[in-house]
Scaffold this motif. Structure first.
Motif, short mmCIF file in Angstrom:
data_model
loop_
_atom_site.label_atom_id
_atom_site.label_comp_id
_atom_site.label_asym_id
_atom_site.label_seq_id
_atom_site.Cartn_x
_atom_site.Cartn_y
_atom_site.Cartn_z
N ILE A 1 36.52 27.21 -42.40
CA ILE A 1 36.03 27.30 -41.02
C ILE A 1 35.26 28.60 -40.83
O ILE A 1 34.20 28.63 -40.19
N ALA A 2 35.76 29.69 -41.41
CA ALA A 2 35.09 31.00 -41.28
C ALA A 2 33.71 30.96 -41.90
O ALA A 2 32.75 31.51 -41.35
N VAL A 3 33.59 30.32 -43.06
CA VAL A 3 32.28 30.21 -43.72
C VAL A 3 31.35 29.36 -42.87
O VAL A 3 30.17 29.70 -42.66
N ASN B 1 29.65 31.01 -39.73
CA ASN B 1 28.47 31.85 -39.98
C ASN B 1 28.40 33.05 -39.04
O ASN B 1 27.36 33.37 -38.48
N GLY B 2 29.56 33.69 -38.83
CA GLY B 2 29.60 34.90 -38.00
C GLY B 2 29.75 34.66 -36.52
O GLY B 2 29.77 35.61 -35.73
N ASP B 3 29.89 33.41 -36.09
CA ASP B 3 29.96 33.04 -34.67
C ASP B 3 31.42 32.76 -34.30
O ASP B 3 31.98 31.73 -34.70
N GLN C 1 32.57 44.35 -34.53
CA GLN C 1 31.71 45.40 -33.96
C GLN C 1 32.34 46.79 -34.11
O GLN C 1 32.27 47.61 -33.19
N GLU C 2 32.94 47.04 -35.27
CA GLU C 2 33.55 48.35 -35.51
C GLU C 2 32.54 49.48 -35.43
O GLU C 2 32.89 50.62 -35.10
N HIS C 3 31.28 49.16 -35.75
CA HIS C 3 30.25 50.21 -35.71
C HIS C 3 29.99 50.69 -34.29
O HIS C 3 29.42 51.77 -34.07
N LEU C 4 30.41 49.90 -33.30
CA LEU C 4 30.24 50.27 -31.89
C LEU C 4 31.56 50.60 -31.20
O LEU C 4 31.59 51.44 -30.30
N LEU C 5 32.63 49.91 -31.63
CA LEU C 5 33.88 49.97 -30.89
C LEU C 5 35.03 50.60 -31.66
O LEU C 5 36.16 50.65 -31.15
N GLY C 6 34.75 51.09 -32.86
CA GLY C 6 35.79 51.79 -33.59
C GLY C 6 36.16 53.08 -32.87
O GLY C 6 35.44 53.56 -31.99
N GLN C 7 37.29 53.64 -33.27
CA GLN C 7 37.75 54.87 -32.61
C GLN C 7 36.68 55.96 -32.71
O GLN C 7 36.16 56.25 -33.78
N LYS D 1 36.12 37.77 -42.99
CA LYS D 1 37.50 38.24 -42.85
C LYS D 1 37.86 38.44 -41.38
O LYS D 1 39.02 38.25 -40.97
N GLU D 2 36.88 38.83 -40.56
CA GLU D 2 37.12 39.00 -39.13
C GLU D 2 37.31 37.64 -38.46
O GLU D 2 38.15 37.50 -37.55
N ILE D 3 36.55 36.65 -38.89
CA ILE D 3 36.70 35.30 -38.36
C ILE D 3 38.08 34.75 -38.71
O ILE D 3 38.75 34.12 -37.87
N VAL D 4 38.53 34.98 -39.94
CA VAL D 4 39.86 34.52 -40.35
C VAL D 4 40.94 35.17 -39.48
O VAL D 4 41.88 34.50 -39.03
#
Length: 438
Positions: free
Chosen positions: A199-201, A204-206, A31-37, A168-171
């Protein structure tokens, strides 16, 4: 319903996903689009300037985690409220508590998980308290709030859209679980990069699904004489042999997928059309629903360009009815591929919509006398049928008789295209129009 300060003390029996729930923004992944600096939501949380808001996103992307972070940062009283287990009575109790706190100068932040499960009456119960500031509402939902949250309540909330995590975030999340003391840092786990990627694939983003899968893989790993746990490919494959697809047959994703199928066929993309159709089937969709949509498509988007499309779509529906799942998947694939590759014409759809518009907005004209039926003498005396011309009596098999009401003479709805077989229809219709004008 429970008041929440810090989340419950971690215990080994608590699922891995709960043990690793971040308590600080610095530990939050995604959620970098919301929580990035410098991003809005990060500033709101860090400065404790909480206002009523809705977190909308798929499962396992951090909606409840953000609520827990807010709980740790805010100076307000924080109450965790579940839409699954609470009714009007519990809502009123919490609202009265919040109102009393407001009079004492204490803010109340109310977190409502799965807010879409509240009915209209339950959501309405929040509204007056949100309006006068007794509570700051934070709702979490996997459903489109435009459809599931009352407009009056939604207008008083800021909606933040959370996205599925990238692979990459899941990894990163999985690697953290292996190194974190609350995870598997105290154990020697042997798991390869390719396995983490698998496992990351699968997730599915969860994030929750990823951590649950990792935990299952570790628990079912092979223990070596040295005491380490080896996650084997065979053991991992048993944990990820079936992906739970995000698909709610009554929710927004249902309409997203059928839209994707329809538009892929319209764009003559059979591969995309097959993919979206099978996504729906694998998600548990009724094959007859898909078949009905194909029947509609056959006339709306193919039409006279290939009139074989409609009977083929109907045949696919019948095949689905006779066989059911899983055998009928190939019949739907047949129909979807045919429709995707068929020449396209929306001339029938345009004709239908244009005519309906006239019928709704213009005077309902009487049927011209020459094409009225005259089964009784009275009707004949009233000139019903007078001037009728029987097309079969002519050499051309058509006449110059007008069949539309006089005020609508020369009105046209059907404009054939040059696509597929409709090109011949276009040529024929133009010849008829020219002949009638001559």
């Amino acid at each position: 319903m429970e008041q929440m300060t810090l989340f419950d003390k971690r215990e080994e029996t608590v699922p891995l996903a709960s043990r690793l729930r971040p308590q600080k923004l610095e530990d939050f992944i995604g959620q970098e689009h919301l929580l990035g600096q410098g991003k809005m939501l990060r500033q709101i949380i860090e400065k404790d300037q909480i206002s009523s808001m809705i977190f909308w996103g798929p499962p396992g992307v951090g909606k409840t985690t953000l609520a827990s972070i807010i709980a740790g940062k805010t100076r307000a009283e924080f109450i965790n409220f579940s839409a699954v287990t609470s009714g009007i009575k519990e809502i009123k109790e919490v609202m009265n508590q919040a109102e009393n706190s407001r009079k004492m100068g204490v803010r109340t932040v109310l977190f409502v998980d799965e807010i879409h499960r509240f009915n209209k009456a339950q959501q309405d119960a929040f509204l007056p308290f949100v309006e006068k500031g007794s509570i700051l509402l934070i709702g979490a939902t996997t459903e489109n709030p435009s459809f599931e949250v009352n407009a009056a309540l939604l207008s008083r909330c800021r909606v933040f859209v959370l996205k599925a995590l990238e692979e990459k975030e899941i990894v990163r999340l999985l690697q953290n679980a292996l190194q974190n003391p609350a995870g598997f840092a105290g154990q020697k786990i042997e798991i390869g990069k390719e396995q983490l990627q698998a496992i990351a694939v699968f997730a599915n983003g969860d994030a929750r699904m990823a951590l649950n899968t990792l935990e299952m893989a570790v628990l079912n790993g092979e223990i070596t004489p040295q005491g380490s746990i080896v996650v084997t490919d065979e053991g991992l494959s048993q944990c990820i042999n079936r992906k739970s697809l995000l698909y709610d047959k009554n929710g927004e994703e249902h309409y997203n997928l059928i839209s994707a199928l329809h538009k892929s066929m319209r764009n003559s993309d059979p591969d995309a059309a097959i993919y979206w159709m099978l996504r729906m089937l694998e998600g548990g969709e009724n094959p007859l629903y898909i078949a009905r949509r194909l029947i509609r498509f056959a006339s709306e988007d193919v039409g006279m360009a290939d009139s074989h499309a409609l009977p083929l779509a109907i045949a696919a529906y019948q095949a689905c009815h006779f066989l059911g799942m899983p055998e009928c998947d190939v019949h739907l694939t047949h129909a979807v591929t045919y429709l995707a590759m068929a020449p396209k014409s929306n001339a029938l759809y345009e004709a239908c919509e244009s005519c309906k518009e006239d019928i709704r907005n213009k005077t309902a004209e009487p049927v011209p006398l020459q094409i009225r039926n005259a089964p009784t003498q009275l009707m004949k005396d009233l000139n019903y049928g007078v001037g009728y011309q029987y097309a079969h009596d002519t050499e051309e098999k058509i006449t110059k008789m007008t069949c539309l009401p006089e005020s609508m003479e020369n009105t046209r709805y059907y404009f054939p295209t040059k696509q597929g077989a409709e090109a011949e229809v276009k040529k024929r219709l133009e010849e008829i129009i020219d002949w009638k004008k001559s």
